[in-house]
Design an enzyme around this catalytic site. Structure first.
Site, mmCIF file in Angstrom:
data_model
loop_
_atom_site.group_PDB
_atom_site.id
_atom_site.type_symbol
_atom_site.label_atom_id
_atom_site.label_comp_id
_atom_site.label_asym_id
_atom_site.label_seq_id
_atom_site.Cartn_x
_atom_site.Cartn_y
_atom_site.Cartn_z
ATOM 1 N N ASP A 80 108.020 111.370 -14.758
ATOM 2 C CA ASP A 80 108.522 110.015 -15.016
ATOM 3 C C ASP A 80 107.489 109.181 -15.770
ATOM 4 O O ASP A 80 106.288 109.469 -15.727
ATOM 5 C CB ASP A 80 108.803 109.299 -13.688
ATOM 6 C CG ASP A 80 110.083 109.792 -13.019
ATOM 7 O OD1 ASP A 80 110.656 110.784 -13.488
ATOM 8 O OD2 ASP A 80 110.489 109.164 -12.020
ATOM 9 N N HIS A 87 114.998 106.879 -18.021
ATOM 10 C CA HIS A 87 114.343 106.253 -16.849
ATOM 11 C C HIS A 87 114.322 104.730 -17.042
ATOM 12 O O HIS A 87 113.391 104.068 -16.596
ATOM 13 C CB HIS A 87 112.933 106.829 -16.710
ATOM 14 C CG HIS A 87 112.228 106.503 -15.428
ATOM 15 N ND1 HIS A 87 112.849 106.518 -14.191
ATOM 16 C CD2 HIS A 87 110.934 106.149 -15.170
ATOM 17 C CE1 HIS A 87 111.962 106.200 -13.258
ATOM 18 N NE2 HIS A 87 110.802 105.955 -13.819
ATOM 19 N N HIS A 120 111.884 99.367 -17.320
ATOM 20 C CA HIS A 120 111.238 99.885 -16.110
ATOM 21 C C HIS A 120 110.523 98.783 -15.336
ATOM 22 O O HIS A 120 109.323 98.546 -15.518
ATOM 23 C CB HIS A 120 110.244 100.993 -16.467
ATOM 24 C CG HIS A 120 109.813 101.794 -15.271
ATOM 25 N ND1 HIS A 120 108.962 101.312 -14.327
ATOM 26 C CD2 HIS A 120 110.139 103.047 -14.877
ATOM 27 C CE1 HIS A 120 108.766 102.236 -13.395
ATOM 28 N NE2 HIS A 120 109.474 103.298 -13.704
ATOM 29 N N HIS A 175 104.256 112.245 -12.597
ATOM 30 C CA HIS A 175 104.267 111.165 -13.597
ATOM 31 C C HIS A 175 103.344 111.513 -14.761
ATOM 32 O O HIS A 175 102.187 111.870 -14.531
ATOM 33 C CB HIS A 175 103.796 109.844 -12.966
ATOM 34 C CG HIS A 175 104.726 109.327 -11.908
ATOM 35 N ND1 HIS A 175 104.741 109.831 -10.630
ATOM 36 C CD2 HIS A 175 105.675 108.362 -11.959
ATOM 37 C CE1 HIS A 175 105.678 109.198 -9.927
ATOM 38 N NE2 HIS A 175 106.261 108.300 -10.709
#
Ligand SMILES: [Zn+2]
Length: 272
Positions: A82, A133, A137, A229
């Site tokens: 991510d 995503h 964010h 990540h």
């Protein structure tokens, strides 16, 4: 949509509706003098608990269906990253994946895809999968109205496609927090919600490489969806004072996959 995966609980959705019905019944019961105020208060507490469960525990399925893992009948699992692409970390992650002939799925932030389109093109060229995503964010994403979220998720779709990737089919919520508008916005865009079966917490300042490995090793099973990540979340002091340790974790994790005879594949391959 595929049904080859393992999804969140089917009980969550009925529980969500039932908790509202109980609130209404308890309210009218109290107003008409049939039941006490205590039952109304208890029903409110239950409603809040169910909503919190839906927000923070994807496997609860309170707000909708979330993919948690793939089928377990083949020796495959999915590594997912991510918050990239990141010009420092993503190339390191890609080199390690290439060294071990592993493929992965990257849930990228739309704004970062726009800033680094060549990294998106490289992800695709090297056989990885790029998914959505969100564009901005934010901690606040879960609290936005559906129309705003549709616009945000669409902007991410556009920046990903503009960088040369196929149109994403999967969405992972920022910070993993779900809400009814997130589920509705994803549904409107035809995006399937994805969670994880284990996460490294590699972006947290308190997480060491060995702590991340301790979290991930028991989860190295067929069908697993692991969360790491390749970019910093830049959301709080706790998460910004150190870059993600994903490359160091990956350097230890990939040999462990090989030792267990597990192939890291993209989500698409895991579910096909
Ligand atoms: Zn994130």
């Amino acid at each position: 949509m595929t049904d080859r995966g393992v999804y969140s609980s089917r009980v969550g959705r009925p529980l969500y509706h039932l908790s509202l019905v109980l609130c209404v019944l308890a309210l009218f019961g109290w107003l008409w003098g049939v039941s006490s105020l205590l039952w109304f208060v208890l029903s409110i507490v239950m409603r809040v608990a169910v909503i919190a469960l839906g927000s923070f525990v994807a496997s609860s399925g309170v707000f909708g269906r979330v993919l948690l893992r793939g089928s377990t009948d083949r020796p495959m699992l999915a590594l997912t990253f991510d918050d990239g692409p990141d010009p420092e970390t993503t190339p390191q992650v890609l080199s390690l994946l290439a060294l071990h002939k592993a493929r992965a799925t990257f849930f990228v932030i739309g704004e970062r895809a726009m800033q680094h389109p060549s990294l998106i093109a490289r992800l695709i060229a090297e056989g990885h999968q790029v998914e959505n995503h969100s564009h901005r964010h934010s901690w606040a994403t879960a609290f936005g109205p559906t129309s705003q979220l549709v616009a945000d998720f669409s902007a991410a779709q556009s920046s990903i496609v503009s960088a040369g990737a196929p149109s994403p089919r999967y969405f992972r919520a920022p910070i993993g927090i779900l809400s009814p508008p997130i589920v509705e916005a994803a549904r409107k865009l035809g995006l399937e919600l994805v969670g994880w079966s284990a996460k490294a917490r590699d972006g947290w300042a308190s997480t060491t490489v060995s702590a991340a490995m301790t979290r991930l090793l028991p989860a190295l099973q067929p069908g697993a969806i692991l969360l790491l990540h390749d970019g910093g979340e830049q959301l709080s002091a706790q998460r910004t004072n150190r870059p993600t340790i994903a490359p160091q974790v990956l350097a230890q994790l990939l040999p462990q996959l090989e030792a267990r005879g597990l192939q890291a594949v993209t989500l698409r391959e895991l579910l096909s």
